[in-house]
Design a protein around this motif. Structure first.
Motif, short mmCIF file in Angstrom:
data_model
loop_
_atom_site.label_atom_id
_atom_site.label_comp_id
_atom_site.label_asym_id
_atom_site.label_seq_id
_atom_site.Cartn_x
_atom_site.Cartn_y
_atom_site.Cartn_z
N ARG A 17 25.26 -24.61 0.97
CA ARG A 17 25.19 -23.99 2.29
C ARG A 17 26.36 -23.06 2.60
NH1 ARG A 17 20.75 -23.17 3.15
NH2 ARG A 17 21.15 -22.84 5.37
N LEU A 18 27.53 -23.32 2.00
CA LEU A 18 28.68 -22.46 2.29
C LEU A 18 29.36 -21.90 1.03
CD1 LEU A 18 30.49 -24.26 5.28
CD2 LEU A 18 29.01 -22.27 5.33
N LEU A 25 29.15 -13.45 -0.79
CA LEU A 25 29.57 -12.52 0.25
C LEU A 25 30.95 -11.93 -0.06
CD1 LEU A 25 28.37 -14.37 3.48
CD2 LEU A 25 27.38 -12.32 2.43
N ALA A 26 31.82 -12.73 -0.67
CA ALA A 26 33.12 -12.21 -1.10
C ALA A 26 32.94 -11.12 -2.15
CB ALA A 26 33.98 -13.34 -1.65
N GLN A 27 31.96 -11.30 -3.05
CA GLN A 27 31.66 -10.28 -4.04
C GLN A 27 31.21 -8.98 -3.38
OE1 GLN A 27 31.86 -10.17 -7.49
NE2 GLN A 27 33.00 -12.08 -7.37
N ARG A 28 30.62 -9.10 -2.20
CA ARG A 28 30.13 -7.94 -1.46
C ARG A 28 31.21 -7.31 -0.60
NH1 ARG A 28 24.17 -8.00 0.17
NH2 ARG A 28 23.11 -8.92 -1.62
N GLY A 29 32.43 -7.80 -0.70
CA GLY A 29 33.54 -7.17 -0.03
C GLY A 29 34.01 -7.81 1.27
N ALA A 322 21.66 -13.01 -0.86
CA ALA A 322 22.86 -13.12 -0.02
C ALA A 322 22.77 -12.24 1.22
CB ALA A 322 24.10 -12.76 -0.83
N TRP A 323 21.94 -11.20 1.15
CA TRP A 323 21.77 -10.33 2.32
C TRP A 323 21.26 -11.11 3.52
CZ3 TRP A 323 16.97 -10.03 4.55
CH2 TRP A 323 15.88 -10.45 3.78
N ARG A 324 20.55 -12.23 3.28
CA ARG A 324 20.06 -13.04 4.40
C ARG A 324 21.23 -13.65 5.17
NH1 ARG A 324 14.52 -14.27 3.54
NH2 ARG A 324 13.79 -13.73 1.44
#
Length: 332
Positions: A17-18, A25-29, A322-324
């Motif tokens: 969940r986290l 999300l960290a990979q996405r900046g 992860a976009w969700r």
């Protein structure tokens, strides 16, 4: 976006969940921090988002309510179970979720800006508690590496696998008798075994003839997933309000590994079967036995169902979804 994830644990719930979404999300900046203790910068409003995983302890609840009153940070209340309806058979959780704990759980959910849950049914319950928050259904997702992992082979026996914790006593009871009879049947006693991972429920089906073994908990979820050696999985689930809100995570994990599953024809597993997971469902001892017989006797059927299951699981990776989480944390 600066995100703090307030972990309730680092086991399965925290991982799926986290920890998994946070890493992606960290990979996405994004600037993502995860911990079981709220840091000063989260308390002072320096974070854009604070995600609280089922916040309900007394001290944590005081802090959560203060954050809500200050209004500087978007508060996301994360929950993946219907914790207002814990079954008494789940003794540890039932003792923990006292009347006061459940009250705090509801109060903290009620002041959240956003609520994230795993299933539509859980979202319905969340809406009863908070009618103004944005509620997002974020299904559990698996890491993409699991699709390419080659699971270990236990030996010549067909390994029937079950995985889970001590909270599943009544769930396992849905299957125990037919599974015990199956394992000790002359046609299968030298061809099949039960492997329990997690709670040692193999003791409930042991006999002079049936073969069983047990593997305890691993240090982390990834270690557990790499150790799964099932040829087929059995996933019983007792009908209840609590279980109706659960996610089909057990099916998803085994599907990603190419393992066909037999699951109870109820709630999340019925929905998973209907969505293309290739899960066989059973609601009677006879149906459990028939499916066990088919999958033990027919390796080609196991292979085909496993391929279909993996194809279904390939659409449910955290990397692809992860976009969700990003949308849930940024949009109202």
């Amino acid at each position: 976006m600066k995100i703090f994830g307030w972990l309730a644990d680092r086991s399965g719930c925290g991982y799926y969940r986290l920890m998994l979404p946070g890493a992606e999300l960290a990979q996405r900046g994004h600037d993502v921090m995860l911990d079981g203790t709220l840091p000063a910068e989260a308390k002072s409003g320096e974070c854009d988002v604070v995600i609280g995983q089922r916040v309900c302890n007394e001290g944590a609840s005081v802090t959560w309510q203060k954050l809500a009153l200050a209004g500087h940070t978007k508060l996301v209340f994360e929950t993946d179970d219907l914790l207002t309806e814990v079954d008494p058979s789940n003794r540890i959780a039932h003792r923990f979720y006292t009347e006061d704990t459940v009250r705090r759980y509801r109060e903290n959910m009620a002041v959240a800006d956003v609520i994230t849950v795993t299933t539509d049914r859980l979202a319905e319950h969340a809406r009863e508690i908070n009618r103004t928050a944005a509620i997002h259904v974020l299904p559990n997702m698996i890491p993409a590496w699991l699709l390419d992992h080659e699971r270990p082979k236990a030996g010549d026996l067909v390994t029937i696998g079950w995985r889970g914790g001590a909270s599943h006593s009544r769930d396992f009871g849905e299957l125990a008798k037919p599974l015990r009879r199956f394992l000790q049947h002359p046609d299968f006693r030298d061809r099949a075994e039960l492997h329990c991972m997690g709670a040692p429920y193999q003791v409930r089906v042991e006999s002079n003839h049936g073969r069983t073994r047990w593997t305890g908990w691993h240090e982390g979820v990834s270690d557990f997933l790499r150790a799964v050696d099932f040829d087929l999985a059995v996933i019983p689930l007792r009908p209840s309000s609590f279980n109706e809100c659960k996610s089909p995570l057990a099916v998803l994990e085994t599907a990603a590994l190419g393992i066909p599953a037999i699951a109870s024809d109820f709630g999340p597993y019925r929905l998973a079967a209907e969505s293309g997971s290739a899960t066989l469902t059973a609601s009677t001892p006879r149906e459990w036995t028939e499916h066990l017989t088919t999958l033990v006797n027919e390796p080609e059927t196991r292979t085909q169902l496993g391929k279909q299951a993996k194809e279904w699981a390939s659409t449910q990776t955290i990397e692809g979804n992860a976009w969700r989480w990003e949308a849930a944390y940024t949009n109202d």
